[in-house]
Write an enzyme that holds these catalytic residues in place. Sequence first.
Site, PDB file in Angstrom:
ATOM      1  N   LYS A  88       0.858  -1.186   0.000  1.00 46.45           N
ATOM      2  CA  LYS A  88       0.000   0.000   0.000  1.00 46.45           C
ATOM      3  C   LYS A  88       0.894   1.236   0.000  1.00 46.45           C
ATOM      4  O   LYS A  88       1.664   1.464   0.935  1.00 46.45           O
ATOM      5  CB  LYS A  88      -0.919   0.010   1.217  1.00 46.45           C
ATOM      6  CG  LYS A  88      -1.864   1.210   1.265  1.00 46.45           C
ATOM      7  CD  LYS A  88      -2.775   1.145   2.477  1.00 46.45           C
ATOM      8  CE  LYS A  88      -3.717   2.329   2.544  1.00 46.45           C
ATOM      9  NZ  LYS A  88      -4.610   2.270   3.729  1.00 46.45           N
ATOM     10  N   LYS A 112      -2.089  -1.521  -3.795  1.00 50.32           N
ATOM     11  CA  LYS A 112      -2.946  -0.336  -3.763  1.00 50.32           C
ATOM     12  C   LYS A 112      -2.071   0.917  -3.830  1.00 50.32           C
ATOM     13  O   LYS A 112      -1.125   1.033  -3.056  1.00 50.32           O
ATOM     14  CB  LYS A 112      -3.769  -0.334  -2.467  1.00 50.32           C
ATOM     15  CG  LYS A 112      -4.707   0.859  -2.325  1.00 50.32           C
ATOM     16  CD  LYS A 112      -5.442   0.840  -0.981  1.00 50.32           C
ATOM     17  CE  LYS A 112      -6.383   2.045  -0.877  1.00 50.32           C
ATOM     18  NZ  LYS A 112      -7.063   2.098   0.431  1.00 50.32           N
TER      19      LYS A 112
END
Length: 332
Positions: free
Chosen positions: A200, A253
Amino acid sequence: MLQTHRPRRLRRNQTVRNLVKETTLTVNDLIYPMFVMEDANNESHKVEVPSMPGCYRFTPDLLLKEITEVYALGINAIALFPAILEHKKDDTGSESYNPNGLIQQTVREIKKEIPDIIVITDVALDPFTSHGHDGLLGEDGYILNDETVEVLVKMALSQAEAGADMVAPSDMMDGRIGAIRDALDENGFDRVSIMAYSAKYASAYYGPFRDALGSAPKSGDKKTYQMDPANSREALKEIALDIDEGADIVMVKPALAYLDIIYKVKEATDLPVAAYNVSGEYAMIKAAEEKGWVDGKKIMLETLTAMKRAGADVILTYFAKEVAQILGKDYS
């Protein structure tokens, strides 16, 4: 006789193109992120997120109706994110593990009404903290890792007890996957899966999401725990650590600007790989569509197909409902 390669022979009409298509997007690939909110007056309503046209915050009763509708379209998994009342936020995010909290009550209602839908719950403190960070703040403003993990474990357990099928730690604290896996197993929740936000990044694409939940940090940024967008080898290290600690699915992400990371992760693991088509990516397409600059539906499908082509097995996307309406629930 000279042999001429003519690849166009396999492009000559739609039927032939469908026959040789290498990547097919289906509703089974999609997870629908959804926002549930509390209302101070306990009124029933939904509120469109200004920076995310077509996306809404729902009170629990209307959320349940929306989930019923999208499930009928063939969407089999949702990811829940809470917008709680400001007075319930504190420095430690204690509301996150309240057994009667917004997420916990909502999960119970969903599983009661639609037991077969997969409910994925977010494990992070930023929607619950008064400072908007994903962890506990030390005196110097640095995010405390191990102390935060202790709270995340409580949060994940409370979600599992409420009936969550899968917990999704999105905080990027070191060691939290192993701690959550151990706690789930020790408390009889060995069937609850973990979808780890493994790679992330500290991305500028998250702005509309933070608008939706009111979870932007009040000071500083998230660069001491989310990853540097310039790094790719680090993503593989994070993936390997989360797999060793017991992750069932690993995630990259954002997705659109990180297709190379998705590809590398897919090459490095046999686990399912998730990609999060985040709010900023969604908002850009919607804004360009509203301006009349692009065909929004075609761009949407092309973008999601590219994520799957790069290696994503599942895609979290705010486009899920639109895609399901286009493809049809029996498309597989």
